[in-house]
Scaffold this motif. Structure first.
Motif, short mmCIF file in Angstrom:
data_model
loop_
_atom_site.label_atom_id
_atom_site.label_comp_id
_atom_site.label_asym_id
_atom_site.label_seq_id
_atom_site.Cartn_x
_atom_site.Cartn_y
_atom_site.Cartn_z
N LEU A 181 22.69 -22.98 5.11
CA LEU A 181 21.36 -23.56 4.93
C LEU A 181 21.47 -24.97 4.36
CD1 LEU A 181 19.08 -20.74 3.45
CD2 LEU A 181 19.43 -21.38 5.83
N GLU A 182 20.65 -25.87 4.90
CA GLU A 182 20.51 -27.22 4.36
C GLU A 182 19.04 -27.43 4.05
OE1 GLU A 182 20.47 -31.15 6.72
OE2 GLU A 182 22.56 -30.85 6.11
N ILE A 183 18.74 -27.83 2.84
CA ILE A 183 17.35 -27.93 2.37
C ILE A 183 17.04 -29.37 1.99
CG2 ILE A 183 15.71 -27.15 0.62
CD1 ILE A 183 17.54 -24.59 0.47
N LYS A 184 15.94 -29.89 2.52
CA LYS A 184 15.50 -31.24 2.18
C LYS A 184 13.99 -31.23 1.90
CE LYS A 184 18.97 -33.75 4.93
NZ LYS A 184 19.18 -34.75 6.00
N GLY A 185 13.59 -32.02 0.90
CA GLY A 185 12.17 -32.20 0.65
C GLY A 185 11.56 -31.09 -0.18
N GLY A 186 10.25 -30.90 0.02
CA GLY A 186 9.45 -30.04 -0.85
C GLY A 186 9.55 -28.57 -0.53
N ILE A 187 10.68 -27.98 -0.85
CA ILE A 187 10.90 -26.55 -0.62
C ILE A 187 11.33 -25.90 -1.93
CG2 ILE A 187 12.32 -24.84 0.57
CD1 ILE A 187 12.48 -26.71 2.94
N SER A 188 10.73 -24.76 -2.25
CA SER A 188 11.08 -24.06 -3.49
C SER A 188 11.03 -22.55 -3.27
CB SER A 188 10.11 -24.45 -4.61
OG SER A 188 8.78 -24.03 -4.29
N ASP A 189 11.42 -21.82 -4.30
CA ASP A 189 11.32 -20.35 -4.34
C ASP A 189 12.05 -19.69 -3.16
OD1 ASP A 189 9.74 -20.71 -6.58
OD2 ASP A 189 7.88 -20.61 -5.45
N ILE A 190 13.24 -20.16 -2.86
CA ILE A 190 13.99 -19.60 -1.73
C ILE A 190 14.62 -18.27 -2.13
CG2 ILE A 190 15.89 -19.97 -0.12
CD1 ILE A 190 15.48 -22.96 -0.50
N TYR B 237 -1.21 -27.38 6.35
CA TYR B 237 -1.09 -26.68 5.07
C TYR B 237 -0.57 -27.66 4.02
CZ TYR B 237 -1.15 -22.51 8.07
OH TYR B 237 -1.48 -21.55 9.00
N GLU B 238 -1.29 -27.76 2.89
CA GLU B 238 -0.77 -28.56 1.78
C GLU B 238 0.43 -27.87 1.16
OE1 GLU B 238 -3.61 -29.78 -1.08
OE2 GLU B 238 -4.99 -30.65 0.39
N THR B 239 0.27 -26.60 0.84
CA THR B 239 1.37 -25.75 0.40
C THR B 239 1.33 -24.50 1.27
OG1 THR B 239 0.05 -24.60 -1.28
CG2 THR B 239 1.21 -26.62 -1.96
N CYS B 240 2.47 -23.87 1.40
CA CYS B 240 2.50 -22.75 2.34
C CYS B 240 3.72 -21.88 2.08
CB CYS B 240 2.53 -23.27 3.77
SG CYS B 240 2.45 -21.99 5.00
N GLU B 241 3.52 -20.56 2.07
CA GLU B 241 4.64 -19.63 2.01
C GLU B 241 5.07 -19.27 3.43
OE1 GLU B 241 3.64 -16.30 -0.40
OE2 GLU B 241 3.69 -17.45 -2.28
N VAL B 242 6.37 -19.16 3.63
CA VAL B 242 6.95 -18.88 4.94
C VAL B 242 7.95 -17.74 4.81
CG1 VAL B 242 8.35 -19.81 6.83
CG2 VAL B 242 6.64 -21.27 5.71
N ARG B 243 7.94 -16.85 5.78
CA ARG B 243 8.93 -15.78 5.85
C ARG B 243 9.62 -15.88 7.21
NH1 ARG B 243 7.87 -9.18 5.26
NH2 ARG B 243 10.10 -8.59 5.25
N VAL C 183 3.97 -17.53 8.95
CA VAL C 183 3.43 -18.62 8.14
C VAL C 183 2.17 -18.17 7.41
CG1 VAL C 183 2.49 -20.97 8.22
CG2 VAL C 183 4.38 -20.32 9.75
N ASP C 184 2.11 -18.46 6.12
CA ASP C 184 0.90 -18.21 5.32
C ASP C 184 0.46 -16.75 5.42
OD1 ASP C 184 -1.14 -18.93 3.57
OD2 ASP C 184 -2.53 -19.40 5.20
N GLY C 185 1.38 -15.84 5.10
CA GLY C 185 1.05 -14.42 5.13
C GLY C 185 0.83 -13.86 6.51
N GLY C 186 1.33 -14.54 7.52
CA GLY C 186 1.17 -14.08 8.90
C GLY C 186 -0.07 -14.58 9.59
N ASP D 76 16.36 -12.00 6.01
CA ASP D 76 14.95 -12.17 5.68
C ASP D 76 14.91 -13.29 4.65
OD1 ASP D 76 12.36 -11.99 4.61
OD2 ASP D 76 12.27 -9.82 4.89
N ILE D 77 14.42 -14.46 5.04
CA ILE D 77 14.40 -15.64 4.18
C ILE D 77 12.95 -15.99 3.87
CG2 ILE D 77 15.07 -18.05 3.94
CD1 ILE D 77 17.19 -17.56 6.12
N THR D 78 12.62 -16.06 2.60
CA THR D 78 11.27 -16.47 2.19
C THR D 78 11.38 -17.72 1.33
OG1 THR D 78 11.31 -15.01 0.25
CG2 THR D 78 10.37 -14.12 2.28
N PHE D 79 10.41 -18.60 1.46
CA PHE D 79 10.39 -19.82 0.66
C PHE D 79 8.99 -20.41 0.69
CE2 PHE D 79 11.61 -20.97 4.95
CZ PHE D 79 10.89 -22.12 5.22
N LYS D 80 8.81 -21.48 -0.05
CA LYS D 80 7.51 -22.14 -0.14
C LYS D 80 7.65 -23.62 0.14
CE LYS D 80 3.52 -22.66 -3.21
NZ LYS D 80 2.96 -22.31 -4.55
N PHE D 81 6.77 -24.12 1.01
CA PHE D 81 6.64 -25.56 1.20
C PHE D 81 5.64 -26.09 0.19
CE2 PHE D 81 8.05 -24.95 5.73
CZ PHE D 81 9.11 -25.85 5.69
#
Length: 453
Positions: A435-444, A398-404, A416-419, A349-354
């Motif tokens: 995992l390889e992460i590039k760009g605007g990703i946080s809160d993994i 989405y300008e910003t978005c949480e993903v699960r 995406v965005d709370g389902g 279960d991977i959660t993060f934010k764009f």
């Protein structure tokens, strides 16, 4: 238990060791052997979930279908209980349907499908089980000749019931043969042994040329129907598959046989979700779909692994602020643990934010899957070692978005965005994940999905 059910269950017991386990899922329900497609007769009954499904135990492709049976207390951990419903009629299959509790028993409404050199018939049958483990053969409860002249008598399947007050309403997938368009037929009756035609919903563009697997639930102050359509023409970013499934949300007037539709929306933007159904016996809408799609290659069949098909993770449905959301069933949280040795588990279960454009890539030994953001959110499964692949994306930007992201051994579901939007697919990547992460990703945050804590 009939001789046909006993014979099928004996075959499963003797043969299930022959399947290959390489891509077997860990927390998604899947057949012990053979072929699984539509969820059927989903119901919470006597403190357990009884979850039936379209099942051909004899081959990893469709055939003469019966109803397989899972039993669970929490919709994640489950026991396979073999075959629960199998017609004794020659050339007959038990096609899809739903179930409901009545007088302390489960009543299953199913399609008796017969197809041979003389033609095809599809009729609504009712079967009964006192405990949910084995159904009688049932009886025919509706005369197809009583349908309006424009409705096909032979493409008429997947009866799914609900009881409102003292009346049974049964939603059935159908075809307006004059228009060659998909519709939903509603039957009704005070007694489930005899139903009559009540009214028709549609046709709707989103049902293509045939409606399939309609299922109804009251969600808050809205009526929600999940239903699938065959051969739906692609439209913009919608209906990329041959078939698709949609939410129909609005207000249904059962007395006058009309629905004021507020919106119709594709349920899943991916290439592996079809024929969803709500679970009866709950006070909130929970939906399960087939985590596959028609008209494609199935790697576990092509590679002779001896099985195909799985259920999606059960999804809780919420209607709010003119929109509809899907979230993994809450009981999944009890199975989340910290990953070992800092590695990315294959069941995760991977959660993060764009925060802007970016890519999260899940790499294996021989392939990778990308969840990325440009104007919207996308899932790219092209670089896997399977026999298909595609790029699928959300409708919204989405300008910003949480993903699960829910990973299993051979599946991925992206919420995406709370389902608000979901993208699901099957993946077949060997070896460990990185995992390889590039760009605007946080809160993994990464959790392993394993044994219940």
């Amino acid at each position: 238990m009939t001789d046909r059910i006993l014979s099928a269950n004996n075959y499963i017991i003797k043969s299930r060791h022959t399947i290959k386990n390489e891509y077997r899922l860990k927390y998604h329900m899947m057949p012990p052997i053979g072929w699984l497609n539509d969820p059927n007769g989903l119901i919470y009954f006597n403190n357990r979930f009884h979850l039936y499904y379209q099942f051909n135990p004899y081959a990893s492709c469709p055939g003469k279908m019966c109803w397989g049976h899972f039993v669970s207390t929490d919709l994640i951990n489950y026991v396979d209980d073999g075959v629960a419903l199998k017609p004794d009629i020659e050339d007959a299959s038990a096609f899809s349907g739903g179930s409901i509790e009545s007088d302390g028993k489960i009543i299953a409404f199913y399609t008796l499908h017969i197809e041979n050199e003389t033609g095809k018939s599809e009729e609504v049958y009712k079967a009964v089980s006192s405990e949910g483990f084995c159904f009688d053969q049932g009886i025919k409860i509706f005369d197809n000749e009583s349908l309006p002249e424009n409705i096909s008598r032979t493409d008429f399947r997947d009866p799914c019931p609900v009881k409102i007050g003292n009346t049974y309403y049964v939603f059935v997938g159908g075809k307006d043969k004059a228009l060659n368009k998909g519709v939903i037929i509603v039957l009704s009756g005070k007694n489930p042994d005899r139903l009559e035609y009540a009214f028709q919903l549609g046709p709707y563009y989103q049902l293509g040329d045939m409606g399939e697997c309609p299922s109804y639930f009251r969600a808050g102050d809205k009526d929600v129907i999940v239903v699938s359509g065959c051969n739906v023409p692609e439209r913009g970013n919608d209906f990329k598959n041959i078939n698709s499934s949609v939410f129909i949300v609005g207000n249904l007037d059962f007395e006058n046989g009309k629905m004021e539709v507020e919106f119709i929306r594709e349920i899943d933007k991916g290439d592996a979700f079809y024929a969803p159904q709500f679970i009866r016996g709950l006070d909130k809408p929970v939906m399960i779909g087939w985590l596959e799609m028609w008209e494609r290659k199935y790697p576990t069949h092509e590679k002779n692994h001896g099985w195909v098909g799985a259920f999606s993770v059960p999804r809780e449905i919420t209607v709010k602020n003119g929109d509809i959301f899907q979230t993994p069933v809450e009981s999944l949280n009890a199975y989340l643990t910290e990953p070992q040795d800092g590695k990315t588990p294959k069941c995760a279960d991977i959660t993060f934010k764009f925060n802007g454009e970016g890519r999260l890539t899940i790499k294996g030994d021989d392939g990778e899957v990308v969840i990325g953001k440009d104007s919207g959110i996308y899932l790219d499964t092209n670089l896997t070692n399977n026999m298909f692949g595609c790029v699928r994306r959300t409708n919204l930007s989405y300008e910003t978005c949480e993903v699960r992201v829910l990973l299993d051994v051979s599946s991925i579901e992206v919420f995406v965005d709370g389902g608000r939007e979901v993208i699901s697919s099957r993946i077949y990547i060997d070896g460990n994940y990185n995992l390889e992460i590039k760009g605007g990703i946080s809160d993994i945050r990464i959790k392993e999905i394993g044994k219940k804590q």
